[in-house]
Design an enzyme around this catalytic site. Structure first.
Site, PDB file in Angstrom:
ATOM      1  N   PRO A 162       2.533   6.311  11.564  1.00 43.87           N
ATOM      2  CA  PRO A 162       1.296   6.752  10.903  1.00 43.87           C
ATOM      3  C   PRO A 162       0.064   6.201  11.617  1.00 43.87           C
ATOM      4  CG  PRO A 162       2.257   4.930   9.690  1.00 43.87           C
ATOM      5  CD  PRO A 162       3.179   5.214  10.849  1.00 43.87           C
TER       6      PRO A 162
ATOM      7  N   TYR B  26       2.185  -8.097  16.850  1.00 44.57           N
ATOM      8  CA  TYR B  26       2.582  -7.052  15.903  1.00 44.57           C
ATOM      9  C   TYR B  26       3.067  -5.812  16.648  1.00 44.57           C
ATOM     10  CZ  TYR B  26       2.059  -3.634  12.086  1.00 44.57           C
ATOM     11  OH  TYR B  26       2.272  -2.648  11.159  1.00 44.57           O
TER      12      TYR B  26
ATOM     13  N   LEU C  14       0.815  -1.214   0.000  1.00 44.38           N
ATOM     14  CA  LEU C  14       0.000   0.000   0.000  1.00 44.38           C
ATOM     15  C   LEU C  14       0.848   1.264   0.000  1.00 44.38           C
ATOM     16  CD1 LEU C  14      -2.605   1.691   0.489  1.00 44.38           C
ATOM     17  CD2 LEU C  14      -2.375   1.092   2.923  1.00 44.38           C
ATOM     18  N   VAL C  15       1.750   1.403   0.956  1.00 49.72           N
ATOM     19  CA  VAL C  15       2.542   2.631   1.086  1.00 49.72           C
ATOM     20  C   VAL C  15       3.654   2.670   0.046  1.00 49.72           C
ATOM     21  CG1 VAL C  15       3.898   4.067   2.650  1.00 49.72           C
ATOM     22  CG2 VAL C  15       1.975   2.736   3.543  1.00 49.72           C
TER      23      VAL C  15
END
Length: 348
Positions: free
Chosen positions: A197, A170, A20-21
């Site tokens: 983020p 995570y 995605l990024v």
């Protein structure tokens, strides 16, 4: 890349470059944000297994980067995290250690890693901010390294409580990147830093309903409900609140961090507190963007996850007071349009 006289060329390696990024950074660079002295290299798991130290070192030796944006990670939504917390811990710990140590061994000038607001304690005060991570006061004190390390856990608010139980594997793995960055700085003088983020979304996301994050999962659900003429069922109560950041905005901020931000201390990259929305409001924005006319239901038998993790972007605003974020509904509309146009090939 055309070498420019007087400029020292940069070779920027982006791990997780097809995610995605990574795709957002690639687009922003291609659309004019790149510089003549920069060569961008986007790699994925097809290029190397970053859980393997030998493969990671070989990747770095092949490309010889001067700078690294480290995005590669095992990621997933709430329910995937609940099922596989151990896997999230083990894989991400291996990836992060291999990437950072290879960067150190190859003499990389700067690494920017990607953390998450889920690293903060579940029970904390809001809004969360960088001071809750900082131990910079220790870095500039006369206390020697052993005492510094002994003081680390007691002096860093990020460790003043466990993360939310739903994604502890995570979260703890991401926390350790900050510890490693500070260790490499203290022991070797490395310029390794990280960004934090909030919830990222945009084109090229993982739109898997079971394993993806909330916004892309909802987009996929609305798409299918519209195709079948059925009701839209949102998992949970819809009450939890999130700050969503558009991947293209985050990409532009990543470039600024790589080029201009010189602190080891992480920086939160987020829209303002006033832009926080509930899951219900996010679902309604998607419904509007996709012109869904069916019924909107909430399955309250499903877990909500963490209720909120409101982050302050005051530090970012001190550096970039004029940065313009894409309005949430516009970003949702663009993401929904991308997903509909690329449905056949989108990750789902």
């Amino acid at each position: 890349m055309t070498e420019v006289v007087g400029l020292v060329p940069k070779r920027i390696l982006v791990t997780g470059g097809t995610g995605l990024v990574g795709r957002a950074i690639e687009k922003v660079v291609a659309d004019g944000e790149g510089r003549p002295d920069e060569e961008w290299i986007f790699v994925s798991s097809r290029d190397a297994d970053l859980t393997n130290a030998t493969e990671t070192k070989a990747l770095f030796e092949q490309h010889k980067p001067t700078h690294v944006i480290h995005l590669a990670a095992m990621v997933g939504g709430l329910f995937k995290n609940i099922r596989y917390n151990l896997d999230f811990w083990r894989k991400n710990i291996h990836i992060n250690d291999n990437v950072l140590h290879s960067a150190y061994e190859m003499g990389v000038q700067k690494v920017v890693s990607c953390l998450s607001t889920c690293i903060f304690p579940d029970k904390t005060t809001y809004p969360i901010n960088e001071s809750m991570v900082s131990i910079s006061v220790l870095m500039h004190s006369p206390v020697r390294v052993p005492a510094l390390l002994n003081s680390l856990l007691s002096c860093t608010q990020i460790h003043n409580g466990p993360p939310h139980s739903s994604n502890f594997g995570y979260s703890y793995a991401k926390r350790m990147i900050d510890i490693q960055n500070r260790g490499y700085f203290e022991q070797h003088g490395c310029r390794f830093t990280a960004v934090i983020p909030t919830n990222v979304f945009g084109p090229h996301d993982n739109f898997n309903i079971e394993d993806g994050h909330v916004l892309p999962g909802l987009i996929h659900k609305v798409y299918l409900a519209k195709q079948t003429g059925s009701a839209l069922t949102v998992w949970g109560t819809g009450k939890p609140r999130r700050q969503f950041i558009y991947s293209l905005d985050l990409a532009r901020l990543f470039l600024w961090v790589l080029r201009e931000y010189d602190e080891v201390e992480p920086i939160i990259l987020s829209v303002g507190e006033e832009d926080e929305v509930s899951i219900r409001e996010a679902a309604e924005a998607i419904v509007e963007a996709m012109d869904f006319r069916g019924e909107l239901l909430f399955d309250t038998t499903k877990a909500d996850g963490q209720f909120k993790k409101t982050a302050s972007n005051a530090k970012l605003r001190r550096y970039l007071p004029g940065f313009q974020f894409t309005p949430f509904r516009q970003a949702v509309k663009e993401t929904c349009a991308w997903f509909s146009a690329n449905y056949a090939n989108a990750r789902k």
